[in-house]
Motif scaffolding. Structure first.
Motif, PDB file in Angstrom:
ATOM      1  N   SER A  52       0.836  -1.194   0.000  1.00  0.00           N
ATOM      2  CA  SER A  52       0.000   0.000   0.000  1.00  0.00           C
ATOM      3  C   SER A  52       0.878   1.255   0.000  1.00  0.00           C
ATOM      4  O   SER A  52       2.048   1.218   0.395  1.00  0.00           O
TER       5      SER A  52
ATOM      6  N   ARG B 284       0.529   3.734   1.930  1.00  0.00           N
ATOM      7  CA  ARG B 284       0.799   4.051   3.340  1.00  0.00           C
ATOM      8  C   ARG B 284       2.020   3.278   3.839  1.00  0.00           C
ATOM      9  O   ARG B 284       2.869   3.828   4.532  1.00  0.00           O
ATOM     10  N   SER B 285       2.112   2.013   3.479  1.00  0.00           N
ATOM     11  CA  SER B 285       3.267   1.210   3.895  1.00  0.00           C
ATOM     12  C   SER B 285       4.558   1.751   3.294  1.00  0.00           C
ATOM     13  O   SER B 285       5.593   1.788   3.960  1.00  0.00           O
TER      14      SER B 285
ATOM     15  N   GLN C  52       5.077   4.880   2.420  1.00  0.00           N
ATOM     16  CA  GLN C  52       5.359   6.133   3.117  1.00  0.00           C
ATOM     17  C   GLN C  52       6.006   5.847   4.473  1.00  0.00           C
ATOM     18  O   GLN C  52       6.920   6.559   4.893  1.00  0.00           O
ATOM     19  N   THR C  53       5.552   4.795   5.125  1.00  0.00           N
ATOM     20  CA  THR C  53       6.138   4.401   6.405  1.00  0.00           C
ATOM     21  C   THR C  53       7.583   3.967   6.218  1.00  0.00           C
ATOM     22  O   THR C  53       8.463   4.359   6.982  1.00  0.00           O
TER      23      THR C  53
ATOM     24  N   LEU D  84       4.563  10.618  11.070  1.00  0.00           N
ATOM     25  CA  LEU D  84       3.366  10.138  10.385  1.00  0.00           C
ATOM     26  C   LEU D  84       2.092  10.290  11.216  1.00  0.00           C
ATOM     27  O   LEU D  84       0.995   9.991  10.725  1.00  0.00           O
TER      28      LEU D  84
ATOM     29  N   VAL E 119       1.115   8.484  13.817  1.00  0.00           N
ATOM     30  CA  VAL E 119       0.558   7.169  14.133  1.00  0.00           C
ATOM     31  C   VAL E 119       1.349   6.599  15.308  1.00  0.00           C
ATOM     32  O   VAL E 119       2.345   7.177  15.739  1.00  0.00           O
TER      33      VAL E 119
ATOM     34  N   THR F 215       1.975   0.773  15.011  1.00  0.00           N
ATOM     35  CA  THR F 215       1.489   0.808  13.629  1.00  0.00           C
ATOM     36  C   THR F 215       2.652   0.784  12.656  1.00  0.00           C
ATOM     37  O   THR F 215       2.632   0.042  11.657  1.00  0.00           O
TER      38      THR F 215
ATOM     39  N   GLN G 175       3.465  -2.226   9.947  1.00  0.00           N
ATOM     40  CA  GLN G 175       3.546  -1.965   8.513  1.00  0.00           C
ATOM     41  C   GLN G 175       4.884  -2.427   7.940  1.00  0.00           C
ATOM     42  O   GLN G 175       4.929  -3.033   6.868  1.00  0.00           O
TER      43      GLN G 175
END
Length: 61
Positions: free
Chosen positions: A8, A10-11, A13-14, A31, A33, A37, A41
């Protein structure tokens, strides 16, 4: 034919945040979070490719 699941956004970006900060905790702050989290990820990404993405040390990654 192999069924490949792409990570994803988001992953990814992490992953970038961890790489830039050198820390799961700092990446979580950036982030907005939890550290848990971020850890989950990154773990999912690592499971997806079958290799660790970072060397983990007491002071960071």
């Amino acid at each position: 034919m192999m069924n490949v699941r792409l990570p994803s956004m988001r992953s990814l970006q992490t992953l970038i945040a961890v790489a830039q900060t050198g820390s799961f905790s700092e990446a979580a702050k950036v982030l907005h979070v939890s550290q848990s989290t971020v850890s989950k990820q990154i773990q999912q990404l690592e499971e997806g490719i079958g290799q660790p993405l970072f060397e983990r040390h007491a002071g960071g990654v």
